[in-house]
Design a protein around this motif. Structure first.
Motif, PDB file in Angstrom:
ATOM      1  N   CYS A  32      -0.991  -0.255  -3.917  1.00 46.88           N
ATOM      2  CA  CYS A  32       0.277   0.146  -4.169  1.00 46.88           C
ATOM      3  C   CYS A  32       0.309   0.989  -5.675  1.00 46.88           C
ATOM      4  O   CYS A  32       1.055   1.798  -5.695  1.00 46.88           O
ATOM      5  N   GLY A  33      -0.456   0.621  -6.286  1.00 51.40           N
ATOM      6  CA  GLY A  33      -0.644   1.187  -7.662  1.00 51.40           C
ATOM      7  C   GLY A  33       0.485   0.546  -8.686  1.00 51.40           C
ATOM      8  O   GLY A  33       0.767   1.095  -9.652  1.00 51.40           O
ATOM      9  N   ILE A  34       0.916  -0.596  -8.199  1.00 54.13           N
ATOM     10  CA  ILE A  34       1.894  -1.363  -9.313  1.00 54.13           C
ATOM     11  C   ILE A  34       1.758  -2.781  -9.149  1.00 54.13           C
ATOM     12  O   ILE A  34       1.017  -3.385  -8.266  1.00 54.13           O
ATOM     13  N   CYS A  35       2.347  -3.482  -9.947  1.00 53.15           N
ATOM     14  CA  CYS A  35       2.391  -4.893  -9.968  1.00 53.15           C
ATOM     15  C   CYS A  35       3.750  -5.534  -9.278  1.00 53.15           C
ATOM     16  O   CYS A  35       4.779  -4.734  -8.921  1.00 53.15           O
ATOM     17  N   HIS A  59      -1.660  -6.515   1.774  1.00 49.26           N
ATOM     18  CA  HIS A  59      -1.389  -4.884   1.749  1.00 49.26           C
ATOM     19  C   HIS A  59      -1.631  -4.347   3.207  1.00 49.26           C
ATOM     20  O   HIS A  59      -2.808  -4.433   3.800  1.00 49.26           O
ATOM     21  N   CYS A  60      -0.583  -3.737   3.825  1.00 50.28           N
ATOM     22  CA  CYS A  60      -0.810  -3.048   5.014  1.00 50.28           C
ATOM     23  C   CYS A  60      -1.087  -1.670   4.841  1.00 50.28           C
ATOM     24  O   CYS A  60      -0.502  -0.891   4.308  1.00 50.28           O
ATOM     25  N   ASP A  61      -2.329  -1.211   5.212  1.00 53.62           N
ATOM     26  CA  ASP A  61      -2.949   0.109   4.792  1.00 53.62           C
ATOM     27  C   ASP A  61      -1.914   1.116   5.700  1.00 53.62           C
ATOM     28  O   ASP A  61      -1.594   2.240   5.086  1.00 53.62           O
ATOM     29  N   LYS A  62      -1.542   0.934   7.025  1.00 58.10           N
ATOM     30  CA  LYS A  62      -0.640   1.935   7.552  1.00 58.10           C
ATOM     31  C   LYS A  62       0.807   1.963   6.799  1.00 58.10           C
ATOM     32  O   LYS A  62       1.170   3.212   6.466  1.00 58.10           O
ATOM     33  N   CYS A  71       2.795  -4.262   0.483  1.00 57.20           N
ATOM     34  CA  CYS A  71       2.498  -5.419   0.350  1.00 57.20           C
ATOM     35  C   CYS A  71       3.653  -6.435   1.181  1.00 57.20           C
ATOM     36  O   CYS A  71       4.782  -5.985   0.839  1.00 57.20           O
ATOM     37  N   MET A  72       3.151  -7.204   1.912  1.00 55.54           N
ATOM     38  CA  MET A  72       4.146  -8.074   2.869  1.00 55.54           C
ATOM     39  C   MET A  72       3.747  -9.345   2.560  1.00 55.54           C
ATOM     40  O   MET A  72       2.557  -9.551   2.304  1.00 55.54           O
ATOM     41  N   SER A  73       4.766 -10.162   3.081  1.00 58.52           N
ATOM     42  CA  SER A  73       4.427 -11.558   3.274  1.00 58.52           C
ATOM     43  C   SER A  73       3.451 -11.938   4.242  1.00 58.52           C
ATOM     44  O   SER A  73       3.339 -11.192   5.136  1.00 58.52           O
ATOM     45  N   ILE A  74       2.284 -12.672   3.899  1.00 62.23           N
ATOM     46  CA  ILE A  74       1.477 -13.071   4.611  1.00 62.23           C
ATOM     47  C   ILE A  74       1.824 -13.438   5.996  1.00 62.23           C
ATOM     48  O   ILE A  74       1.100 -13.495   6.972  1.00 62.23           O
TER      49      ILE A  74
END
Length: 376
Positions: free
Chosen positions: A135-138, A150-153, A157-160
């Motif tokens: 994402c490049g962020i915190c 993290h979903c690449d498509k 970042c999402m809840s697991i």
């Protein structure tokens, strides 16, 4: 060996000077930002309205000192590049020094969390924050592989709990909120997934579903509308169309199942023959009576037969419309009600159970179940 530049706190802005070498992290700059600021003055918590911290940053772009990037952007005519920040100002010992988690002068920890990549300081011990390189962020959370992935498509970042259970839309969050128009990837407002997979600000969504059941992006229904559609069936049986319209049909595109079908002509509602949804777009209307080649009655005639002031809507249903449902404006969407009672919102929409996405900076929203951005 640590070297710092101590300056007396002041509220006067003086001229700034820059060093000849970018490698020098210290700048003899004193700006109006060197005053002590508080996140909560009554409790003596240092920081600003946006963050809790014991330091300020010196913007690399203008060499001025601000509590955070939001404070800088609100007071400046340009946006800060947070990753370019090289220098911080300790509010405890009033010293300019290289950006770090600990002050080199007084040796105090200026923030519970510090990211050297984002140049982010957050001194709230109740918050768990991690940096996502993709994402490049915190973001707020325990970290990747713990409570988030993290979903690449989708590039977010999402809840697991959403892993392998969400609908992927490429670079989904890198778009504007369909309601307020704010860019959602860097938005400080909570963002959620709608059932169709598109994103929207949570507060915009809550307000929007009071008057519409369609996704403002793709027009799909936001939940189970079978109860509302069944009630429309009963209402249309009770309020039959005038005899002169009996031979007219409308060709519709269903926004839910994405199929086309003919439907009985009506002033407002047209039912999909495949999935029984009334969430449809009229493509064209025709008279099937070959013995009567006359055109469809005009909007004036239609409005005189209607029971309320719906001339505009009646007129719009008699004309040929675009086959691209995404080009339709909210004003021409289905959802006007035959009866006075409102259609039932789906349980997921009404209860706010749409899947949450990472908001960028919720500033203490306990309802957020996904990471929030903590970036400078």
């Amino acid at each position: 060996m640590w070297q710092g530049n101590r300056s007396s706190p002041t509220h006067q802005t003086s001229s700034t000077t820059s060093t000849s070498s970018p490698s020098q992290a210290l700048h003899p700059v004193v700006s109006e930002g060197t005053g002590i600021s508080y996140h909560d003055e009554e409790k003596g918590i240092l920081g600003c309205p946006h963050y809790q911290r014991k330091c300020k940053l010196q913007a690399y772009c203008c060499k001025q000192i601000y509590s955070c990037r939001f404070c800088h952007d609100e007071a400046s005519d340009h946006a800060i590049v947070r990753s370019d920040t090289k220098t911080m100002y300790c509010m405890l010992c009033q010293t300019l020094q290289p950006a770090a988690q600990y002050c080199g002068g007084c040796q105090e920890q200026v923030a519970h969390y510090f990211c050297s990549k984002c140049k982010l300081w957050d001194d709230d011990p109740a918050k768990s924050i991690y940096h996502c390189d993709d994402c490049g962020i915190c973001r707020q959370g325990q970290g990747l592989g713990k409570d988030f992935f993290h979903c690449d498509k989708c590039n977010i970042c999402m809840s697991i709990s959403m892993q392998d259970k969400h609908r992927c839309i490429e670079r989904n969050l890198e778009s504007d909120c369909p309601i307020c128009g704010e860019y959602m990837f860097t938005s400080t407002t909570t963002v959620i997934f709608m059932p169709c997979g598109h994103c929207i600000h949570k507060n915009c969504y809550t307000e929007y579903i009071q008057t519409s059941y369609q996704c403002p992006t793709c027009l799909k229904s936001l939940g189970d509308m079978s109860e509302y559609f069944a009630r429309l069936d009963r209402e249309l049986e009770r309020q039959s169309m005038p005899a002169e319209y009996a031979k007219y049909i409308s060709h519709v595109f269903c926004n839910d199942c994405e199929l086309r079908s003919p439907a009985k002509y009506h002033f407002f509602y047209h039912k999909c023959a495949h999935c029984s949804s009334y969430n449809t777009t009229v493509l064209r209307t025709e008279n099937t009576d070959t013995d009567d080649p006359s055109s469809l009655p005009t909007a004036t005639t239609a409005s005189s037969m209607a029971t309320d002031t719906t001339t505009t809507t009646a007129s719009s249903t008699t004309t040929t419309t675009t086959t691209d449902a995404h080009e339709r404006s909210l004003g021409s969407m289905p959802g006007q009600y035959v009866s006075e009672d409102q259609p039932p919102r789906s349980s997921s929409a009404a209860n706010g159970n749409s899947t949450s996405l990472p908001n960028q900076d919720n500033h203490g929203d306990d309802n957020v179940t996904t990471p929030s951005r903590r970036s400078e």
